[in-house]
Write a protein that holds these residues in place. Structure first.
Motif, PDB file in Angstrom:
ATOM      1  N   GLU A 287     -15.904   2.928   1.363  1.00 26.38           N
ATOM      2  CA  GLU A 287     -14.558   3.371   1.688  1.00 26.38           C
ATOM      3  C   GLU A 287     -13.485   2.831   0.755  1.00 26.38           C
ATOM      4  N   ILE A 288     -13.712   1.673   0.093  1.00 24.92           N
ATOM      5  CA  ILE A 288     -12.657   1.171  -0.803  1.00 24.92           C
ATOM      6  C   ILE A 288     -13.201   0.676  -2.147  1.00 24.92           C
ATOM      7  N   LEU A 289     -14.192  -0.206  -2.159  1.00 23.16           N
ATOM      8  CA  LEU A 289     -14.582  -0.875  -3.396  1.00 23.16           C
ATOM      9  C   LEU A 289     -15.156   0.088  -4.424  1.00 23.16           C
ATOM     10  N   ASP A 290     -15.868   1.119  -3.992  1.00 22.59           N
ATOM     11  CA  ASP A 290     -16.420   2.095  -4.933  1.00 22.59           C
ATOM     12  C   ASP A 290     -15.414   3.175  -5.308  1.00 22.59           C
ATOM     13  N   ARG A 291     -14.214   3.111  -4.763  1.00 16.56           N
ATOM     14  CA  ARG A 291     -13.234   4.168  -4.998  1.00 16.56           C
ATOM     15  C   ARG A 291     -11.953   3.668  -5.658  1.00 16.56           C
ATOM     16  N   MET A 292     -11.927   2.392  -6.073  1.00 11.48           N
ATOM     17  CA  MET A 292     -10.747   1.862  -6.743  1.00 11.48           C
ATOM     18  C   MET A 292     -11.156   0.714  -7.665  1.00 11.48           C
ATOM     19  N   LEU A 293     -10.268   0.375  -8.599  1.00  6.71           N
ATOM     20  CA  LEU A 293     -10.502  -0.706  -9.558  1.00  6.71           C
ATOM     21  C   LEU A 293      -9.809  -1.974  -9.075  1.00  6.71           C
ATOM     22  N   ILE A 294     -10.534  -3.078  -9.176  1.00 10.97           N
ATOM     23  CA  ILE A 294     -10.008  -4.385  -8.776  1.00 10.97           C
ATOM     24  C   ILE A 294      -9.609  -5.138 -10.047  1.00 10.97           C
ATOM     25  N   TYR A 295      -8.379  -5.681 -10.056  1.00  8.51           N
ATOM     26  CA  TYR A 295      -7.888  -6.347 -11.260  1.00  8.51           C
ATOM     27  C   TYR A 295      -8.296  -7.808 -11.324  1.00  8.51           C
ATOM     28  N   ASN A 296      -8.098  -8.526 -10.225  1.00 11.09           N
ATOM     29  CA  ASN A 296      -8.384  -9.956 -10.243  1.00 11.09           C
ATOM     30  C   ASN A 296      -8.646 -10.416  -8.817  1.00 11.09           C
ATOM     31  N   GLU A 297      -8.754 -11.719  -8.665  1.00  9.86           N
ATOM     32  CA  GLU A 297      -9.083 -12.284  -7.354  1.00  9.86           C
ATOM     33  C   GLU A 297      -7.978 -12.036  -6.340  1.00  9.86           C
ATOM     34  N   HIS A 299      -5.824  -9.590  -6.290  1.00 11.98           N
ATOM     35  CA  HIS A 299      -5.834  -8.172  -5.931  1.00 11.98           C
ATOM     36  C   HIS A 299      -6.962  -7.877  -4.956  1.00 11.98           C
ATOM     37  N   ALA A 300      -8.115  -8.477  -5.158  1.00  7.84           N
ATOM     38  CA  ALA A 300      -9.238  -8.265  -4.248  1.00  7.84           C
ATOM     39  C   ALA A 300      -8.894  -8.753  -2.842  1.00  7.84           C
ATOM     40  N   VAL A 301      -8.245  -9.919  -2.755  1.00  4.22           N
ATOM     41  CA  VAL A 301      -7.851 -10.449  -1.449  1.00  4.22           C
ATOM     42  C   VAL A 301      -6.863  -9.509  -0.765  1.00  4.22           C
ATOM     43  N   ALA A 302      -5.883  -8.994  -1.512  1.00  5.10           N
ATOM     44  CA  ALA A 302      -4.888  -8.102  -0.928  1.00  5.10           C
ATOM     45  C   ALA A 302      -5.523  -6.800  -0.434  1.00  5.10           C
ATOM     46  N   VAL A 303      -6.413  -6.243  -1.239  1.00  2.41           N
ATOM     47  CA  VAL A 303      -7.047  -4.977  -0.852  1.00  2.41           C
ATOM     48  C   VAL A 303      -7.928  -5.173   0.380  1.00  2.41           C
ATOM     49  N   LEU A 304      -8.771  -6.205   0.379  1.00  2.40           N
ATOM     50  CA  LEU A 304      -9.667  -6.440   1.516  1.00  2.40           C
ATOM     51  C   LEU A 304      -8.883  -6.788   2.779  1.00  2.40           C
ATOM     52  N   THR A 305      -7.792  -7.534   2.627  1.00  4.19           N
ATOM     53  CA  THR A 305      -6.979  -7.884   3.796  1.00  4.19           C
ATOM     54  C   THR A 305      -6.351  -6.643   4.414  1.00  4.19           C
ATOM     55  N   ARG A 346       0.369  11.626   9.595  1.00  9.81           N
ATOM     56  CA  ARG A 346      -0.550  10.844   8.758  1.00  9.81           C
ATOM     57  C   ARG A 346       0.168   9.635   8.178  1.00  9.81           C
ATOM     58  N   GLN A 347      -0.497   8.480   8.229  1.00 10.30           N
ATOM     59  CA  GLN A 347       0.027   7.256   7.638  1.00 10.30           C
ATOM     60  C   GLN A 347      -0.950   6.767   6.576  1.00 10.30           C
ATOM     61  N   PRO A 348      -0.590   6.860   5.301  1.00  9.90           N
ATOM     62  CA  PRO A 348      -1.523   6.436   4.236  1.00  9.90           C
ATOM     63  C   PRO A 348      -1.771   4.932   4.276  1.00  9.90           C
ATOM     64  N   VAL A 349      -2.986   4.564   3.903  1.00  8.97           N
ATOM     65  CA  VAL A 349      -3.397   3.165   3.798  1.00  8.97           C
ATOM     66  C   VAL A 349      -3.946   2.949   2.396  1.00  8.97           C
ATOM     67  N   LEU A 350      -3.552   1.845   1.773  1.00  8.98           N
ATOM     68  CA  LEU A 350      -3.970   1.527   0.408  1.00  8.98           C
ATOM     69  C   LEU A 350      -3.595   2.660  -0.549  1.00  8.98           C
ATOM     70  N   GLY A 351      -2.339   3.083  -0.470  1.00  5.63           N
ATOM     71  CA  GLY A 351      -1.858   4.108  -1.377  1.00  5.63           C
ATOM     72  C   GLY A 351      -2.442   5.482  -1.153  1.00  5.63           C
ATOM     73  N   GLY A 352      -2.903   5.774   0.038  1.00  7.11           N
ATOM     74  CA  GLY A 352      -3.489   7.078   0.336  1.00  7.11           C
ATOM     75  C   GLY A 352      -4.990   7.129   0.171  1.00  7.11           C
TER      76      GLY A 352
END
Length: 361
Positions: A287-297, A299-305, A346-352
């Motif tokens: 749902e997220i990790l295979d569909r977006m690029l992670i820049y650094n640690e 960013h990973a914390v923010a996305v997963l949170t 609809r309410q987008p999450v993680l930029g849609g």
């Protein structure tokens, strides 16, 4: 009057009876030929089916044929006549205003909502869509969603394998906490590791931390942080399920054993023994990790949170009757909401990348 014209008129008057007589003989011969042809056809055909127009035509001709000749002329018996009458009676008392028996058809508004969810969420299968519809007040069956997708020419996402080790997990789910590591690669091809925990009973997901160097000391500190965050909920936990990774040391186990939590080790090379945690790791990837690029640690914390907030607060779960982990509400009753009176927002999450749906205020 000239003689030639008079002679022609007399000749026509004389020949007229002969012409009329010859036409009657021809008609009788034609009728005899048709009768014989009908007799031959009746020997070859077991049953003749008449349309309503045929029956009307026979009824009209019956007024011109003597009654004693009906049996030889018409291929209709009293049984056939009674059958026609029964059909007329049945047609009169059909009550077409009543609905047909069986399950009611799916409302067009619900079908449109299903297609909208598929269009805005390409990775959702029919069961995931059914769960979202149940949260919105449309508790339809998964098969109904599948039929709507199939009718629209949309292939549903493949079903994912369910959890195993069922006897133990079913009886002890409310007291189990499972842990696992997952890895992700950044844009610069730097590998990061995230430690996640999930409560089997509520399916509540916790992110312990993200690091590029998951040492044993770092893992112990994340366990302490989690124990402090859970606080009173630690009293309801009885088991911690983990694999045999070397980063889980005796100090890591001691953090949980201090709260009377027993450590359960999964068999070597048996990820299905920790199936629920492996499943949530797969969900994070799909749902997220295979569909977006992670820049650094960071960013990973923010996305997963942000995703875990969506996972715990909104995402429906089949094991909880389509309720999110943080919901304390009872399961929704089998009521259908009228889309004409209640809009869906609809309410987008993680930029849609993901979407949450709620009733418009």
């Amino acid at each position: 009057m000239p003689l030639s014209i008079f002679t022609a008129l007399v000749r026509n008057l004389i020949t007229l009876p002969a012409a009329v007589l010859r036409s009657r003989v021809a008609k009788d011969a034609e009728v005899l030929a048709l009768r014989h042809e009908n007799a031959v056809l009746r020997r070859q055909i077991a049953r003749v089916r008449y349309e309503p127009a045929d029956r009307i035509w026979f009824a009209m001709l019956s007024r011109l044929v003597p009654r004693e000749r009906w049996r030889q002329v018409f291929a209709v018996t009293p049984t056939t006549l009674l059958a026609w009458h029964r059909q007329l009676v049945a047609r009169k008392w059909t009550y077409p205003q009543h609905r047909c028996p069986g399950r009611p058809s799916t409302a067009p508004t619900v079908k449109q909502l299903i297609l909208r969810l598929v269009k805005e969420n390409h990775t959702w299968g029919h069961r995931r869509i059914q769960g979202e519809l149940a949260r919105l007040g449309y508790p339809i069956a998964p098969s109904t969603v599948w039929k709507a997708l199939h009718a629209a020419g949309i292939d549903p996402a493949p079903r994912r394998s369910g959890a195993t080790w069922r006897p133990f997990l079913t009886t002890q789910a409310h007291g189990i906490l499972a842990a696992d590591f997952l890895h992700l690669d950044t844009v610069a091809l730097k590998r990061l590791y995230a430690l996640v925990f999930i409560e089997h009973g509520t399916r509540r997901l916790h992110l312990a931390g993200v690091t590029a160097h998951p040492t044993a000391q770092w893992t112990v500190q994340q366990a302490r942080n989690l124990a402090m965050a859970l606080d009173r909920r630690m009293d309801s936990l009885r088991f911690l399920l983990r694999d045999r990774d070397s980063k889980y040391t005796s100090s890591f186990d001691a953090v949980f054993e201090a709260d009377d939590v027993e450590i359960l080790l999964s068999p070597p090379r048996a990820p299905r023994a920790n199936a629920i945690c492996e499943r949530v790791v797969g969900t994070l990837r799909r749902e997220i990790l295979d569909r977006m690029l992670i820049y650094n640690e960071a960013h990973a914390v923010a996305v997963l949170t942000e995703y875990i907030r969506h996972y715990n607060g909104h995402r429906p779960h089949q094991s909880r009757q389509q309720l999110p982990p943080d919901s304390n509400e009872p399961p929704a009753l089998a009521t259908v909401t009228d889309l004409r009176a209640h809009g869906i927002r609809r309410q987008p999450v993680l930029g849609g990348l993901l979407n949450e749906y709620r009733h418009a205020a």
